[in-house]
Write a protein that holds these residues in place. Structure first.
Motif, mmCIF file in Angstrom:
data_model
loop_
_atom_site.group_PDB
_atom_site.id
_atom_site.type_symbol
_atom_site.label_atom_id
_atom_site.label_comp_id
_atom_site.label_asym_id
_atom_site.label_seq_id
_atom_site.Cartn_x
_atom_site.Cartn_y
_atom_site.Cartn_z
ATOM 1 N N ALA A 48 0.830 -1.208 0.000
ATOM 2 C CA ALA A 48 0.000 0.000 0.000
ATOM 3 C C ALA A 48 0.862 1.254 0.000
ATOM 4 O O ALA A 48 0.568 2.227 -0.694
ATOM 5 C CB ALA A 48 -0.932 -0.001 1.212
ATOM 6 N N TRP A 49 1.961 1.241 0.746
ATOM 7 C CA TRP A 49 2.847 2.392 0.789
ATOM 8 C C TRP A 49 3.518 2.598 -0.566
ATOM 9 O O TRP A 49 3.625 3.721 -1.055
ATOM 10 C CB TRP A 49 3.904 2.207 1.870
ATOM 11 N N ALA A 50 3.959 1.520 -1.180
ATOM 12 C CA ALA A 50 4.647 1.622 -2.463
ATOM 13 C C ALA A 50 3.700 2.049 -3.584
ATOM 14 O O ALA A 50 4.132 2.661 -4.558
ATOM 15 C CB ALA A 50 5.302 0.290 -2.808
ATOM 16 N N ALA A 51 2.437 1.745 -3.456
ATOM 17 C CA ALA A 51 1.473 2.085 -4.497
ATOM 18 C C ALA A 51 1.050 3.547 -4.434
ATOM 19 O O ALA A 51 0.519 4.084 -5.398
ATOM 20 C CB ALA A 51 0.237 1.198 -4.385
ATOM 21 N N HIS A 52 1.314 4.213 -3.319
ATOM 22 C CA HIS A 52 0.906 5.604 -3.160
ATOM 23 C C HIS A 52 1.860 6.497 -3.947
ATOM 24 O O HIS A 52 3.079 6.404 -3.789
ATOM 25 C CB HIS A 52 0.924 5.984 -1.676
ATOM 26 N N PRO A 53 1.350 7.369 -4.810
ATOM 27 C CA PRO A 53 2.224 8.182 -5.664
ATOM 28 C C PRO A 53 3.179 9.090 -4.879
ATOM 29 O O PRO A 53 4.324 9.260 -5.264
ATOM 30 C CB PRO A 53 1.252 9.027 -6.487
ATOM 31 N N ARG A 54 2.732 9.674 -3.783
ATOM 32 C CA ARG A 54 3.601 10.564 -3.023
ATOM 33 C C ARG A 54 4.739 9.787 -2.380
ATOM 34 O O ARG A 54 5.870 10.264 -2.318
ATOM 35 C CB ARG A 54 2.822 11.319 -1.955
ATOM 36 N N ALA A 55 4.455 8.580 -1.913
ATOM 37 C CA ALA A 55 5.502 7.758 -1.317
ATOM 38 C C ALA A 55 6.551 7.412 -2.365
ATOM 39 O O ALA A 55 7.747 7.385 -2.074
ATOM 40 C CB ALA A 55 4.907 6.481 -0.725
ATOM 41 N N ARG A 56 6.110 7.152 -3.587
ATOM 42 C CA ARG A 56 7.040 6.860 -4.662
ATOM 43 C C ARG A 56 7.914 8.072 -4.970
ATOM 44 O O ARG A 56 9.117 7.970 -5.195
ATOM 45 C CB ARG A 56 6.262 6.438 -5.914
ATOM 46 N N VAL A 58 8.730 10.505 -2.879
ATOM 47 C CA VAL A 58 9.657 10.681 -1.764
ATOM 48 C C VAL A 58 10.816 9.696 -1.880
ATOM 49 O O VAL A 58 11.980 10.046 -1.660
ATOM 50 C CB VAL A 58 8.930 10.514 -0.409
ATOM 51 N N ALA A 59 10.523 8.462 -2.239
ATOM 52 C CA ALA A 59 11.577 7.456 -2.395
ATOM 53 C C ALA A 59 12.502 7.825 -3.544
ATOM 54 O O ALA A 59 13.718 7.639 -3.452
ATOM 55 C CB ALA A 59 10.944 6.089 -2.631
ATOM 56 N N GLU A 60 11.966 8.364 -4.632
ATOM 57 C CA GLU A 60 12.812 8.768 -5.762
ATOM 58 C C GLU A 60 13.673 9.965 -5.396
ATOM 59 O O GLU A 60 14.824 10.066 -5.827
ATOM 60 C CB GLU A 60 11.940 9.070 -6.971
ATOM 61 N N GLU A 61 13.139 10.902 -4.586
ATOM 62 C CA GLU A 61 13.931 12.036 -4.145
ATOM 63 C C GLU A 61 15.075 11.602 -3.250
ATOM 64 O O GLU A 61 16.162 12.153 -3.287
ATOM 65 C CB GLU A 61 13.064 13.029 -3.388
ATOM 66 N N ALA A 62 14.844 10.594 -2.437
ATOM 67 C CA ALA A 62 15.869 10.111 -1.520
ATOM 68 C C ALA A 62 17.029 9.466 -2.285
ATOM 69 O O ALA A 62 18.176 9.528 -1.855
ATOM 70 C CB ALA A 62 15.284 9.112 -0.527
ATOM 71 N N VAL A 63 16.714 8.877 -3.427
ATOM 72 C CA VAL A 63 17.750 8.210 -4.233
ATOM 73 C C VAL A 63 18.609 9.250 -4.944
ATOM 74 O O VAL A 63 19.816 9.089 -5.068
ATOM 75 C CB VAL A 63 17.106 7.233 -5.243
ATOM 76 N N THR A 64 17.978 10.329 -5.417
ATOM 77 C CA THR A 64 18.747 11.321 -6.179
ATOM 78 C C THR A 64 19.408 12.338 -5.324
ATOM 79 O O THR A 64 19.270 12.531 -4.206
ATOM 80 C CB THR A 64 17.843 12.061 -7.189
#
Length: 64
Positions: A48-56, A58-64
């Motif tokens: 459910a967390w991974a499917a949420h667009p905002r969570a995705r 945030v995770a992409e921002e953390a990688v970059t």
């Protein structure tokens, strides 16, 4: 539409979930059944967390 969805998820899902949980608990030890339930809830939370667009985002921002 909402009533049909709610009846299928709660009206059918809860008794079937209880049946599966009791079958697992009878087949194996009660602790194993509880561990399986906790693992299923944790997996559902991650999905459910991974499917949420905002969570995705945030995770992409953390990688970059």
């Amino acid at each position: 539409m909402n009533t049909t969805r709610r009846m299928l998820s709660s009206g059918l899902g809860v008794p079937l979930g209880a049946l599966v949980a009791s079958s697992v608990t009878v087949a194996v030890h009660a602790r194993a059944g509880l561990l399986l339930a906790v693992a299923a809830i944790a997996l559902a939370s991650v999905i459910a967390w991974a499917a949420h667009p905002r969570a995705r985002a945030v995770a992409e921002e953390a990688v970059t």
